[in-house]
Design a protein around this motif. Structure first.
Motif, short mmCIF file in Angstrom:
data_model
loop_
_atom_site.label_atom_id
_atom_site.label_comp_id
_atom_site.label_asym_id
_atom_site.label_seq_id
_atom_site.Cartn_x
_atom_site.Cartn_y
_atom_site.Cartn_z
N SER A 49 6.61 1.65 1.77
CA SER A 49 5.79 0.71 2.51
C SER A 49 4.32 0.88 2.09
CB SER A 49 5.92 0.94 4.02
OG SER A 49 5.12 0.02 4.74
N VAL A 50 3.70 -0.21 1.70
CA VAL A 50 2.30 -0.19 1.26
C VAL A 50 1.55 -1.25 2.07
CG1 VAL A 50 0.71 -0.46 -0.67
CG2 VAL A 50 2.99 0.51 -1.06
N VAL A 51 0.41 -0.86 2.62
CA VAL A 51 -0.40 -1.80 3.40
C VAL A 51 -1.70 -2.09 2.64
CG1 VAL A 51 -1.67 -2.19 5.55
CG2 VAL A 51 0.54 -1.02 5.60
N PHE A 52 -1.93 -3.36 2.36
CA PHE A 52 -3.15 -3.79 1.69
C PHE A 52 -4.17 -4.18 2.75
CE2 PHE A 52 0.07 -4.20 -1.50
CZ PHE A 52 -0.57 -3.92 -2.70
N VAL A 53 -5.39 -3.68 2.59
CA VAL A 53 -6.46 -3.92 3.55
C VAL A 53 -7.52 -4.79 2.87
CG1 VAL A 53 -8.16 -2.87 5.08
CG2 VAL A 53 -6.03 -1.66 4.58
N THR A 105 -4.86 -7.11 7.25
CA THR A 105 -3.92 -6.19 6.60
C THR A 105 -2.60 -6.90 6.34
OG1 THR A 105 -3.16 -5.36 8.75
CG2 THR A 105 -4.91 -4.12 7.67
N VAL A 106 -2.01 -6.57 5.20
CA VAL A 106 -0.72 -7.14 4.82
C VAL A 106 0.19 -6.01 4.38
CG1 VAL A 106 0.48 -8.83 3.38
CG2 VAL A 106 -1.89 -9.25 4.05
N ARG A 107 1.33 -5.88 5.02
CA ARG A 107 2.29 -4.85 4.65
C ARG A 107 3.25 -5.41 3.61
NH1 ARG A 107 4.04 -3.92 9.23
NH2 ARG A 107 3.07 -1.94 9.80
N THR A 125 1.69 -9.06 -2.73
CA THR A 125 2.57 -9.09 -1.55
C THR A 125 3.38 -10.36 -1.41
OG1 THR A 125 0.86 -10.05 -0.13
CG2 THR A 125 0.91 -7.64 -0.33
N GLY A 126 2.98 -11.42 -2.13
CA GLY A 126 3.65 -12.70 -1.95
C GLY A 126 3.38 -13.28 -0.58
#
Length: 290
Positions: free
Chosen positions: A63-67, A52-54, A32-33
């Motif tokens: 759009s991808v959300v990392f948990v 969480t990081v979108r 995600t940077g």
């Protein structure tokens, strides 16, 4: 122009799990940077324990959300607390019909052997996911820069054959993270073998079957792990008591005090995981179809 399907338009969740220190936050930062800065999101936990990081997919713009989930064996929280935090998020996601596209389980390839702690983490992870979710799961090996390539490949194959074989047999993938954004996104894109949301066992047991956390498969697994841990600690305590009788060793007595303190903490966790007797009776008759 072809219109995207409803599923492809829905925000994808990539849940990153694994032991403390396996590199979960680092993986997310490369993808995600974000440099460790989490972005608020409607499915963020009410606690600060799940971040969480979108991000925007680098090629298709989705759009991808990392948990980022906490690992078991956390320094500040017990395993029962960690399980409660993870369960709360997964159950909330299921109730909210969130698209959990992929679940990644990170493992350090630099670990020479699978420690008891690592095996416990893996057993708990398997019990959380269940076999039906494995098509959406990938084991991601990290820290390849700390091992020789051949040693790492040999170790990976040994783990595939001796430790991960059941998960792989159920459809789980295996991937290598090379500490680059390209590697992270390649893993995300290749991990899920189905367009459906992950059919997580824990979520189904709580939402559909109405089990309490301590009655779920992972709850029962954690209970067994805690009982084993207490047994091991008591055996260690008996040995140290024998050493203490043979001499006035201050260090031995200190170690013994620490072991007994830990036994008390684990016993408290076990108490939290117990199923009341009346509840066990109701579950028994429910399982018999009465």
């Amino acid at each position: 122009m072809t219109r995207k399907s409803a599923r492809s338009q829905q925000e994808r969740m990539v849940v990153v799990m694994g032991p403390t220190g396996a590199g979960k936050s680092k993986f997310i930062e490369y993808a995600t940077g974000s440099n460790g800065n989490s972005v608020g999101h409607s499915w963020r936990s009410h606690t600060s324990d799940i971040q969480t990081v979108r991000a925007v997919h680098p090629t298709n713009g989705d759009s991808v959300v990392f948990v980022d989930t906490p690992g078991f064996d956390d320094t500040f929280k017990s395993d029962t607390e960690i399980l409660t935090i993870v369960a709360e998020w997964l159950v909330g996601a299921k109730k909210g019909k969130v698209y959990v596209a992929t679940i990644l389980y990170l493992h350090r390839i630099s670990d020479i052997r699978m420690s008891g702690s690592a095996m416990k983490n893996l057993r708990l992870f398997q019990s959380i996911c269940g076999p039906n979710a494995m098509l959406n799961v990938a084991i991601v090996t990290t820290m390849w820069s700390k091992v020789g390539r051949k040693d790492g490949i040999d170790r990976e194959e040994e783990l595939r054959q001796e430790v991960w074989h059941d998960m792989v047999g159920d459809g789980c993938g295996i991937a290598r993270f090379d500490d680059t954004p390209e590697s992270a996104w390649r893993i995300v894109d290749n991990a899920s073998q189905t367009q459906a949301s992950a059919n997580v066992l824990l979520s189904s047991e709580v939402v559909d079957t109405h089990l309490r956390l301590n009655e779920t498969t992972v709850g029962i697994t954690l209970n067994a792990e805690l009982e084993k841990l207490i047994k091991d600690r008591k055996n260690a305590a008996r040995k140290f008591k024998g050493y203490a009788k043979n001499g006035d060793n201050v260090l031995v007595k200190k170690e013994l005090d620490e072991i007994e303190t830990k036994i008390g903490e684990i016993a408290e966790q076990l108490q939290q995981m117990k199923i009341p007797f009346t509840r066990r009776i109701r579950l028994f008759f429910k399982s018999k179809g009465n």
